[in-house]
Design a protein around this motif. Structure first.
Motif, PDB file in Angstrom:
ATOM      1  N   SER A 208      13.607 -32.960   0.763  1.00  0.00           N
ATOM      2  CA  SER A 208      14.296 -32.216  -0.297  1.00  0.00           C
ATOM      3  C   SER A 208      14.902 -30.915   0.206  1.00  0.00           C
ATOM      4  O   SER A 208      15.745 -30.328  -0.467  1.00  0.00           O
TER       5      SER A 208
ATOM      6  N   ILE B 210      14.553 -29.108   7.390  1.00  0.00           N
ATOM      7  CA  ILE B 210      14.714 -30.050   8.516  1.00  0.00           C
ATOM      8  C   ILE B 210      14.797 -31.499   8.021  1.00  0.00           C
ATOM      9  O   ILE B 210      15.651 -32.274   8.452  1.00  0.00           O
TER      10      ILE B 210
ATOM     11  N   ARG C  69       8.532 -33.872  -3.393  1.00  0.00           N
ATOM     12  CA  ARG C  69       8.158 -33.785  -4.809  1.00  0.00           C
ATOM     13  C   ARG C  69       9.351 -33.480  -5.705  1.00  0.00           C
ATOM     14  O   ARG C  69       9.415 -33.922  -6.832  1.00  0.00           O
TER      15      ARG C  69
ATOM     16  N   LEU D 146       7.756 -38.217  -4.251  1.00  0.00           N
ATOM     17  CA  LEU D 146       6.386 -38.516  -3.835  1.00  0.00           C
ATOM     18  C   LEU D 146       5.666 -37.241  -3.429  1.00  0.00           C
ATOM     19  O   LEU D 146       6.244 -36.390  -2.758  1.00  0.00           O
ATOM     20  N   ASP D 147       4.404 -37.153  -3.847  1.00  0.00           N
ATOM     21  CA  ASP D 147       3.530 -36.110  -3.308  1.00  0.00           C
ATOM     22  C   ASP D 147       2.676 -36.782  -2.238  1.00  0.00           C
ATOM     23  O   ASP D 147       1.844 -37.650  -2.560  1.00  0.00           O
TER      24      ASP D 147
ATOM     25  N   ASN E  49       7.706 -35.569   8.129  1.00  0.00           N
ATOM     26  CA  ASN E  49       8.147 -34.179   8.302  1.00  0.00           C
ATOM     27  C   ASN E  49       7.595 -33.242   7.236  1.00  0.00           C
ATOM     28  O   ASN E  49       7.512 -32.034   7.460  1.00  0.00           O
TER      29      ASN E  49
ATOM     30  N   SER F   5       4.689 -28.612  15.409  1.00  0.00           N
ATOM     31  CA  SER F   5       5.340 -27.303  15.576  1.00  0.00           C
ATOM     32  C   SER F   5       4.953 -26.758  16.937  1.00  0.00           C
ATOM     33  O   SER F   5       3.888 -27.128  17.477  1.00  0.00           O
TER      34      SER F   5
ATOM     35  N   TYR G 234      -2.189 -22.908   9.898  1.00  0.00           N
ATOM     36  CA  TYR G 234      -0.986 -23.666  10.276  1.00  0.00           C
ATOM     37  C   TYR G 234      -1.128 -24.193  11.705  1.00  0.00           C
ATOM     38  O   TYR G 234      -0.912 -25.384  11.958  1.00  0.00           O
TER      39      TYR G 234
ATOM     40  N   PRO H  58       9.168 -28.168  16.739  1.00  0.00           N
ATOM     41  CA  PRO H  58      10.273 -27.206  16.663  1.00  0.00           C
ATOM     42  C   PRO H  58       9.763 -25.775  16.830  1.00  0.00           C
ATOM     43  O   PRO H  58       8.611 -25.469  16.502  1.00  0.00           O
TER      44      PRO H  58
ATOM     45  N   THR I  72      15.234 -22.382   7.637  1.00  0.00           N
ATOM     46  CA  THR I  72      14.970 -23.236   6.471  1.00  0.00           C
ATOM     47  C   THR I  72      14.284 -22.366   5.416  1.00  0.00           C
ATOM     48  O   THR I  72      13.880 -21.236   5.715  1.00  0.00           O
TER      49      THR I  72
ATOM     50  N   LEU J 297      11.342 -22.506   4.594  1.00  0.00           N
ATOM     51  CA  LEU J 297       9.994 -22.197   5.103  1.00  0.00           C
ATOM     52  C   LEU J 297       9.985 -20.904   5.924  1.00  0.00           C
ATOM     53  O   LEU J 297       9.050 -20.105   5.834  1.00  0.00           O
ATOM     54  N   THR J 298      11.019 -20.691   6.742  1.00  0.00           N
ATOM     55  CA  THR J 298      11.062 -19.491   7.586  1.00  0.00           C
ATOM     56  C   THR J 298      11.753 -18.324   6.894  1.00  0.00           C
ATOM     57  O   THR J 298      11.632 -17.189   7.340  1.00  0.00           O
TER      58      THR J 298
HETATM   59  N1  LIG Z   1      11.384 -24.193   9.952  1.00  0.00           N
HETATM   60  C1  LIG Z   1      10.709 -24.013  11.074  1.00  0.00           C
HETATM   61  O1  LIG Z   1      10.937 -23.022  11.806  1.00  0.00           O
HETATM   62  C2  LIG Z   1       9.668 -25.008  11.515  1.00  0.00           C
HETATM   63  C3  LIG Z   1       9.143 -24.883  12.789  1.00  0.00           C
HETATM   64  C4  LIG Z   1       8.187 -25.785  13.221  1.00  0.00           C
HETATM   65  C5  LIG Z   1       7.789 -26.817  12.410  1.00  0.00           C
HETATM   66  N2  LIG Z   1       8.317 -26.930  11.160  1.00  0.00           N
HETATM   67  C6  LIG Z   1       7.857 -28.033  10.336  1.00  0.00           C
HETATM   68  O2  LIG Z   1       8.967 -28.765   9.881  1.00  0.00           O
HETATM   69  C7  LIG Z   1       8.661 -29.412   8.665  1.00  0.00           C
HETATM   70  C8  LIG Z   1       9.750 -29.119   7.640  1.00  0.00           C
HETATM   71  O3  LIG Z   1       9.750 -27.737   7.400  1.00  0.00           O
HETATM   72  P1  LIG Z   1      11.044 -26.937   6.934  1.00  0.00           P
HETATM   73  O4  LIG Z   1      11.122 -25.745   7.802  1.00  0.00           O
HETATM   74  O5  LIG Z   1      12.196 -27.837   6.808  1.00  0.00           O
HETATM   75  O6  LIG Z   1      10.526 -26.392   5.524  1.00  0.00           O
HETATM   76  P2  LIG Z   1      10.976 -26.670   4.031  1.00  0.00           P
HETATM   77  O7  LIG Z   1      12.441 -26.513   3.877  1.00  0.00           O
HETATM   78  O8  LIG Z   1      10.058 -25.834   3.210  1.00  0.00           O
HETATM   79  O9  LIG Z   1      10.638 -28.215   3.844  1.00  0.00           O
HETATM   80  C9  LIG Z   1       9.349 -28.684   3.615  1.00  0.00           C
HETATM   81  C10 LIG Z   1       9.487 -30.050   2.984  1.00  0.00           C
HETATM   82  O10 LIG Z   1       8.178 -30.598   2.800  1.00  0.00           O
HETATM   83  C11 LIG Z   1       8.104 -31.080   1.458  1.00  0.00           C
HETATM   84  N3  LIG Z   1       6.733 -31.066   0.985  1.00  0.00           N
HETATM   85  C12 LIG Z   1       5.876 -30.013   0.936  1.00  0.00           C
HETATM   86  N4  LIG Z   1       4.724 -30.396   0.378  1.00  0.00           N
HETATM   87  C13 LIG Z   1       4.846 -31.708   0.054  1.00  0.00           C
HETATM   88  C14 LIG Z   1       4.009 -32.670  -0.554  1.00  0.00           C
HETATM   89  N5  LIG Z   1       2.778 -32.359  -0.973  1.00  0.00           N
HETATM   90  N6  LIG Z   1       4.471 -33.930  -0.726  1.00  0.00           N
HETATM   91  C15 LIG Z   1       5.705 -34.260  -0.317  1.00  0.00           C
HETATM   92  N7  LIG Z   1       6.558 -33.403   0.270  1.00  0.00           N
HETATM   93  C16 LIG Z   1       6.124 -32.143   0.439  1.00  0.00           C
HETATM   94  C17 LIG Z   1       9.004 -30.148   0.648  1.00  0.00           C
HETATM   95  O11 LIG Z   1       9.464 -30.797  -0.525  1.00  0.00           O
HETATM   96  P3  LIG Z   1       8.953 -30.558  -2.024  1.00  0.00           P
HETATM   97  O12 LIG Z   1       8.606 -29.109  -2.147  1.00  0.00           O
HETATM   98  O13 LIG Z   1      10.124 -30.979  -2.843  1.00  0.00           O
HETATM   99  O14 LIG Z   1       7.785 -31.463  -2.162  1.00  0.00           O
HETATM  100  C18 LIG Z   1      10.158 -29.987   1.618  1.00  0.00           C
HETATM  101  O15 LIG Z   1      11.053 -31.058   1.492  1.00  0.00           O
HETATM  102  C19 LIG Z   1       7.273 -28.895   8.253  1.00  0.00           C
HETATM  103  O16 LIG Z   1       6.296 -29.839   8.637  1.00  0.00           O
HETATM  104  C20 LIG Z   1       7.131 -27.624   9.077  1.00  0.00           C
HETATM  105  O17 LIG Z   1       5.787 -27.296   9.308  1.00  0.00           O
HETATM  106  C21 LIG Z   1       9.247 -26.051  10.688  1.00  0.00           C
END
Ligand SMILES: NC(=O)c1ccc[n+]([C@@H]2O[C@H](COP(=O)([O-])OP(=O)(O)OC[C@H]3O[C@@H](n4cnc5c(N)ncnc54)[C@H](OP(=O)(O)O)[C@@H]3O)[C@@H](O)[C@H]2O)c1
Length: 255
Positions: free
Chosen positions: A17, A20, A40, A61-62, A90, A142, A155, A185, A190, A192-193
């Protein structure tokens, strides 16, 4: 192992949603894949689908709901009429924590989503892939999974767990011709950051991160760690004697 292509079946991306996962799903669709997307927030998944007509199947889906995950995999394959041959696990979350504010609720949330949620997805897809002796799994960990980093008590714990999980699985999956990669990564722009208040070295655009992930999955590379400028120093730091590791990390992060 034969790397699956769009003609072999469909892809499934969790956490699609935003960030990444959304970009990986979009780039897979642009490359000709039919992609089942989960998270979700159904409205965000629908907007992604609207941008890629006929290529995206929406399955809200959760991933912490074990029963719902198992049902979703059945529904996805039934709706597509084809097997899931490439899955990118992811979905994940980051909640900053330190020793002074260590909080069991934050710990449980991150374990639930990052570790147990990913395990729920694996449990739902592994039997089919093992039986078919075909498929490819990418698990998003990560660089924070390489070593315990400050401000990421839980984390780092969850992401290190995913790295170990992927390493252990690889011994069996190799025998079954199923590919497995673990994706590490660095900092990617995103949601998240966006909440981070500290400097993020080598911060990357999400489109570049997704491109690297898909390029390396196409080579069936096991450890997909990027960007090199952050990944190599961290890989080196973790093999240093402990006093050196702590001194260097504390100094570079100004902790
Ligand atoms: N951004 C970075 O710098 C970075 C670096 C290293 C690793 N990562 C990893 O990359 C992945 C994606 O992160 P992102 O940076 O793209 O963050 P993001 O934009 O916050 O995306 C997180 C995604 O996970 C979904 N999610 C969270 N809880 C969930 C649940 N209970 N069930 C289903 N989906 C769920 C969220 O969707 P909903 O809220 O709609 O459920 C969202 O689509 C994560 O695993 C993160 O740890 C990110």
């Amino acid at each position: 192992m034969k790397i699956p292509t769009a003609s072999d079946g469909i892809a499934w991306v969790t956490g699609a949603s935003s960030g990444i996962g959304r970009e990986v799903a979009a780039q897979l669709a642009q490359a000709g894949w039919v992609v089942a997307v989960s998270a979700r927030r159904a409205d965000e998944l629908e907007s992604l689908a609207a941008a890629h007509p006929g290529k995206i199947l929406v399955f809200p889906l959760d991933i912490t709901d074990e029963v719902a995950v198992r049902a979703a995999v059945l529904q996805i394959e039934a709706a597509a009429g084809r097997p899931i041959v490439r899955v990118i696990l992811n979905a994940g979350t980051y909640l900053r924590d330190t020793a002074p504010d260590f909080d069991i609720a934050k710990f449980k949330t991150q374990i639930d989503v990052n570790l147990l949620g990913t395990a729920n997805c694996l449990a739902a897809i592994l039997p089919n892939m093992l039986a078919a002796k075909r498929g490819q799994i990418g698990i998003v960990s990560s660089l924070a999974g390489l070593a315990g980093l400050p401000g990421a008590v839980t984390y780092s714990t969850t992401k290190a767990g995913l790295l170990a999980m992927a390493q252990s699985l690889k011994f069996d999956l190799d025998r079954a011709n199923v590919g497995i990669s673990v994706i590490l990564p660095g900092f990617v722009k995103t949601p998240l950051t966006a909440k981070n208040k500290f400097p993020m070295p080598f911060l990357m655009e999400v489109s570049d991160a997704a491109k690297i992930i898909l390029r390396e999955l196409d080579k069936n590379k096991f450890l997909i760690a990027f960007p090199g400028g952050l990944a190599w120093p961290l890989r080196f730091l973790r093999i240093l004697p402990a006093p050196l590791y702590f001194a260097l990390v504390a100094r570079t992060t100004k902790w």
